[in-house]
Scaffold this active site. Structure first.
Site, PDB file in Angstrom:
ATOM      1  N   ASP A 199      62.215  50.968  36.137  1.00  5.85           N
ATOM      2  CA  ASP A 199      61.983  50.413  37.461  1.00  5.85           C
ATOM      3  C   ASP A 199      63.319  50.156  38.159  1.00  5.85           C
ATOM      4  O   ASP A 199      64.356  49.951  37.517  1.00  5.85           O
ATOM      5  CB  ASP A 199      61.223  49.085  37.357  1.00  5.85           C
ATOM      6  CG  ASP A 199      59.838  49.246  36.751  1.00  5.85           C
ATOM      7  OD1 ASP A 199      59.308  50.368  36.807  1.00  5.85           O
ATOM      8  OD2 ASP A 199      59.305  48.255  36.227  1.00  5.85           O
ATOM      9  N   LYS A 200      63.271  50.112  39.468  1.00  8.66           N
ATOM     10  CA  LYS A 200      64.481  49.896  40.260  1.00  8.66           C
ATOM     11  C   LYS A 200      65.241  48.662  39.798  1.00  8.66           C
ATOM     12  O   LYS A 200      66.470  48.700  39.624  1.00  8.66           O
ATOM     13  CB  LYS A 200      64.113  49.761  41.736  1.00  8.66           C
ATOM     14  CG  LYS A 200      65.286  49.402  42.642  1.00  8.66           C
ATOM     15  CD  LYS A 200      64.832  49.153  44.069  1.00  8.66           C
ATOM     16  CE  LYS A 200      65.984  48.682  44.934  1.00  8.66           C
ATOM     17  NZ  LYS A 200      65.559  48.372  46.320  1.00  8.66           N
TER      18      LYS A 200
END
Length: 339
Positions: free
Chosen positions: A144-145
């Protein structure tokens, strides 16, 4: 968190009775429902070998095949960009990097530049293009970012197919560190809870009960407690599957949300008046969720030797652990307890 790249086909089972566009959206988390419908209308999706309709009701046993939506992220947008990389290992087949928080893995609508793919293209431009497809060149799993940590990117077709197969066969090990809110009632736990798109909030994932009409896929995460603190715990998580937001969703499901996760946990945890001042300050300085992919191991695609890499959490998560009083140190040789 780490995830395998999306598949390009499925045999309908749990999705039976779903509309085709709704079922497919699980496999394109970066696309809106409208974009998925355009993909179908553009002839990129086939059911049992025939062009599909958006509103087609899926039947058990049907085979759905699709091509990735290259039109949404054109190859020309995959520009090499001189973004610094923390490289832990590199050879002709692969590169292992430590992804910082805030860095998106691959171009997608809304993030068409400034991604890990753009950075790796600049670093290994001659090898990477075309490996595993033009949309996500070399990418075999994702984070995930706002999750930091170790990722491996393929630089050769041999590396791509070997690494993808190891992730799908669960022989590549991916472990994470997470600071969670709450007091675990276990020392070790296995969470078996299917994950799918949230029924009402399409930007989120959720645990979907078996037998539900909503599309879902099996999801398994192993947890063990490393340390306990008042109101918090430090966990190690091992992925058995790699669903979107899997660790974050499973932690919330067992009432131990990852600290700093505004999507699945408390919005403003630093406002708790019972917190020690040092902990409150560390929470205020936390960037994203306190989740870090710290251990990655797999067999080398060329000679089969086992490679293992370790990475410490970033400064913000490190400050939080220090404020909580953590004394944990990573070990080079640390088999999972059931091995």
């Amino acid at each position: 968190m780490s995830e395998p790249i999306p598949p390009t086909s499925l045999t309908v089972a749990a999705q039976a009775g779903d509309r085709l566009d709704r079922a497919l959206q699980e496999f394109f988390p970066d696309l809106s429902r409208t974009a998925v419908q355009r993909l179908i209308e553009g002839g990129h999706v086939r059911v049992d070998g025939k062009p599909a309709r958006v509103g087609h009701k899926l039947q058990r046993g049907e085979v759905v095949e699709w091509t990735q939506p290259a039109a949404d992220v054109a190859p020309s947008q995959h520009q090499a960009e001189a973004i610094p990389l923390d490289v832990h290992y590199e050879d002709e087949d692969l590169i292992v990097v430590n992804k910082p928080k805030g860095l998106v893995v691959h171009p997608a609508p809304g993030h068409q530049s400034g991604t890990l793919v753009n950075a790796v293209l600049a670093h290994a431009e001659e090898e990477l293009p075309g490996i595993g497809g033009v949309e996500r060149p070399g990418i075999v799993h994702r984070l995930d970012k706002d999750t930091s940590g170790l990722m491996v990117v393929a630089k050769s077709e041999r590396g791509y197919h070997s690494l993808q197969a190891q992730i799908q066969a669960r022989t590549a090990e991916r472990r994470y560190l997470a600071v969670v809110r709450g007091a675990p009632r276990f020392e070790r736990a296995h969470v078996d809870a299917p994950i799918g798109r949230h029924p009402t909030d399409r930007k989120k994932m959720a645990v979907i009960r078996p037998g539900s009409m909503h599309t879902h896929r099996e999801a398994h995460t192993d947890f063990r407690v490393l340390e306990r603190f008042p109101g918090f715990a430090f966990l190690e998580a091992r992925l058995q599957t790699g669903r979107t937001h899997q660790i974050r969703v499973h932690c919330a499901y067992i009432s131990l949300p990852v600290v700093g996760d505004a999507t699945y946990g408390p919005k403003s945890p630093a406002r708790d008046p019972q917190l020690e001042p040092a902990v409150r300050t560390a929470l205020q300085r936390l960037e994203g969720q306190a989740l870090h992919a710290y251990r990655l191991s797999f067999d080398h695609p060329a000679d089969g030797r086992r490679l293992q890499f370790l990475s410490r959490p970033g400064a913000d998560m490190g400050r939080l652990l220090e404020a909580l009083g953590s004394g944990w140190q990573p070990l080079e040789d640390d088999p999972w307890p059931d091995e």
